[in-house]
Design a protein around this motif. Structure first.
Motif, short mmCIF file in Angstrom:
data_model
loop_
_atom_site.label_atom_id
_atom_site.label_comp_id
_atom_site.label_asym_id
_atom_site.label_seq_id
_atom_site.Cartn_x
_atom_site.Cartn_y
_atom_site.Cartn_z
N HIS A 37 -4.33 -4.02 4.67
CA HIS A 37 -5.62 -3.33 4.65
C HIS A 37 -5.66 -2.26 3.57
O HIS A 37 -4.63 -1.79 3.09
CB HIS A 37 -5.99 -2.78 6.03
N VAL A 65 -2.02 -0.82 2.41
CA VAL A 65 -0.93 -1.20 3.32
C VAL A 65 -0.50 -2.63 3.07
O VAL A 65 -1.34 -3.52 2.94
CB VAL A 65 -1.40 -1.06 4.79
N PHE A 75 -11.72 0.64 11.59
CA PHE A 75 -11.19 -0.55 10.91
C PHE A 75 -12.20 -1.68 10.99
O PHE A 75 -12.78 -1.93 12.05
CB PHE A 75 -9.86 -0.97 11.56
N HIS A 133 -5.23 4.77 0.91
CA HIS A 133 -3.91 4.12 0.94
C HIS A 133 -4.10 2.60 0.99
O HIS A 133 -5.17 2.11 1.34
CB HIS A 133 -3.06 4.61 2.12
N ALA A 183 -7.54 1.40 2.77
CA ALA A 183 -8.28 2.50 3.38
C ALA A 183 -9.10 3.21 2.32
O ALA A 183 -8.58 3.60 1.27
CB ALA A 183 -7.32 3.47 4.05
N GLU A 193 -10.26 -0.13 6.09
CA GLU A 193 -10.34 1.06 6.93
C GLU A 193 -11.25 2.05 6.22
O GLU A 193 -11.22 2.15 4.99
CB GLU A 193 -8.92 1.66 7.07
FE FE2 Z 1 -4.49 2.68 7.33
#
Ligand code: FE2
Length: 405
Positions: free
Chosen positions: A294, A213, A360, A211, A296, A373
Motif C-alpha cells: 500500500h 509499504v 484504507f 510511506h 499512504a 491509505e
Molecule cells: Fe500504512
C-alpha cells in the motif's frame, strides 16, 4: 531533439537477463561536489519521493480512475501521438504526489509481461536524488543489483538523468536527477494539464506520499531490512512483531526503514504464522511474489478528503462499529468529532508525540493486492499500529468474502 525512446526502452523488469545491457550511455563522471566517500553516513542522499510508476493493463482507463475517483490531474503524456511506439504513459499529479501510469503497446514489452504476471501494480519507486550516478555507484558497490545503469536523456527542456536498482520482487528503485531538467516530466513527454471533474491543482486535498509499504516472502523481511540499511544507508525506525500485529486468524511482522532525513519511510511486512492464511500470503499469491502492498498519501483535512473520495466512488475498508465505542477512552482528546469519523470509517491512533487519523481503501484492482491509505498526522510519527488489529479484522472479513481466509 528529444530521445525519449532511449528513456522508455530502458525500463527493464527485474529478473531480466543482463541488466547492464541496458546501458545506453557510458557512465558519466561523478558530479562535482557529490559525495565520493563510501564511508559517509549519507552515501546515497535522497531528497524526496519523485514518483511512483504503475504498470497497468490500460493506462487510458486507469488515468480516468485516478482523476475521477482520486482527484489527480493529468500533467503529461507520452504515447503513439508523441512518438512513443512501445509504451503509453500518463503522469498524474496532485499536491506533491506524482504517479505515472504506464501500459504496453505490444505483447513484447516488459510492461505487458509484468501485467500478465502481477496484474496492475506499483512497479517503480522513484526517488529524487542530487546525483543519479552517485546513487547507482554507491548502492551497487554495496551489493545492490543494477537494473538501469546511469543514463541521460535530453530535449529542449534540459538533461534528465536517472538510474535504477532492483528492489523486492520485481520492483525497481529508481534514482532521478532533474536538477538540469525543466520539462513537464521527462524527455518524450508532452505537457497535458487536463483538469477533469475533480482534478484541479488542489485535487481532493492529497498532499504527499507519506510511506510506501512492501510485502515480502516468509522469512525475507530481515534480508530486505539489511538491503536498505547496507546498500542505501537507511535506518530501522520501528519494529512490530507478530504479537503486536495478530488477530484470531492471521499475523504479520513489520519493520519500518527510513532514510537519514526521514523524508522516505518504507515499512516492510512478512507473513507470520496464524490459524488461517494471512492477508500478506493472500497478497503474495495474487501478486505472484513480493511487491508494494500500500501507498499512504497525506492530507491536512482527512474528513474533507475522505468525504470527497467517497462521493467520487472510492471504496474503503469498513471499520467495525465497536471500534468507535471506546475510542475516546483509548486515544484521548482529538480535534475531530468522533461521530463524523465513525460515519466515514476513519481510524485514530495515538503515540507519545501526538495522534494520527487514517483510512484504507479497498484494493484498486481485481486482484487483492495494491491498496491506498489516506493519513492525517497531528504529531504522531507512527503508522497506526494501535489500529492494526481492528484493521486486520476488517481485512479478514473482506478476505472471507473472497473465499481466501
Ligand atoms: Fe500504512
Amino acid at each position: 531533439m528529444n530521445n525519449s525512446k532511449q528513456l522508455v526502452s530502458s525500463l527493464p523488469l527485474s529478473g531480466e537477463a543482463n541488466p547492464t545491457s541496458e546501458i545506453r550511455s557510458p557512465l558519466p563522471p561523478l558530479k562535482r561536489g557529490a559525495s565520493q566517500n563510501s564511508k559517509s553516513i549519507d552515501f546515497c542522499p535522497i531528497n524526496k519521493f519523485d514518483h511512483l510508476e504503475f504498470y497497468v493493463g490500460n493506462a487510458k482507463q486507469s488515468a480516468i480512475f485516478y482523476s475521477q475517483c482520486f482527484g489527480f490531474a493529468i500533467a503529461a503524456y507520452q504515447g503513439l501521438e508523441t512518438g512513443s511506439r512501445e509504451i503509453a504513459s500518463y503522469v498524474m499529479e496532485q499536491g506533491d504526489i506524482r504517479f505515472v501510469l504506464s501500459t504496453a503497446l505490444s505483447p513484447d514489452s516488459p510492461i505487458a509481461r509484468s501485467v500478465l504476471q502481477h496484474g496492475d501494480r506499483a512497479a517503480v519507486i522513484a526517488f529524487e536524488v542530487p546525483d543519479a550516478v552517485v546513487a547507482y555507484k554507491e548502492t551497487t558497490a554495496r551489493g545492490a543489483v543494477g537494473a538501469i545503469a546511469p543514463t541521460e536523456t535530453e530535449d529542449g527542456y534540459g538533461i534528465f538523468r536517472y538510474s535504477a536498482i532492483q528492489g523486492y520482487g520485481d520492483t525497481l528503485i529508481k534514482f532521478v536527477d532533474r536538477s538540469d531538467y525543466q520539462g513537464a516530466f521527462a524527455p518524450g513527454f508532452q505537457r497535458r494539464n487536463v483538469e477533469t471533474l475533480h482534478a484541479t491543482s488542489q485535487g481532493l486535498g492529497l498532499k504527499a506520499i507519506d510511506h510506501v509499504v512492501g510485502n515480502v516472502d516468509w522469512g525475507d523481511m530481515d534480508r530486505w531490512v539489511k538491503f536498505f540499511a547496507e546498500t542505501m544507508g537507511f535506518e530501522l525506525l520501528v519494529h512490530f512483531d507478530d504479537r503486536a500485529i495478530s488477530t484470531e486468524y492471521s499475523a504479520l511482522m513489520s519493520k519500518v526503514m527510513k532514510n537519514s532525513t526521514g523524508s522516505i519511510k518504507l515499512p516492510i511486512n512478512e507473513p507470520a504464522t496464524g490459524k488461517r492464511r494471512s492477508q500478506i500470503e493472500e497478497y503474495l499469491e495474487y501478486n505472484r511474489g513480493p511487491g508494494v502492498q500500500h501507498v499512504a498519501l497525506s492530507t491536512d483535512n482527512i474528513i474533507e478528503t475522505v468525504t470527497k473520495l467517497r462521493a467520487a466512488g472510492m471504496e474503503f475498508l469498513h471499520a467495525p462499529k465497536t471500534y468507535y465505542e471506546d475510542l475516546a477512552a483509548r486515544v484521548g482528546h482529538i480535534d475531530e468529532p468522533i461521530e463524523k469519523l465513525a460515519e466515514l470509517g476513519i481510524l485514530v491512533d495515538r503515540d507519545s508525540e501526538g495522534y494520527l487519523l487514517q483510512i484504507f481503501t479497498q484494493p484498486v484492482q481485481d486482484r487483492p493486492t495494491l491498496f491506498f491509505e489516506v493519513i492525517e498526522r497531528h504529531g504522531a510519527q507512527g503508522f497506526g499500529e494501535g489500529n492494526f488489529k481492528a484493521l486486520f479484522e476488517a481485512i479478514e472479513r473482506e478476505q472471507a468474502l473472497r473465499g481466501n481466509l
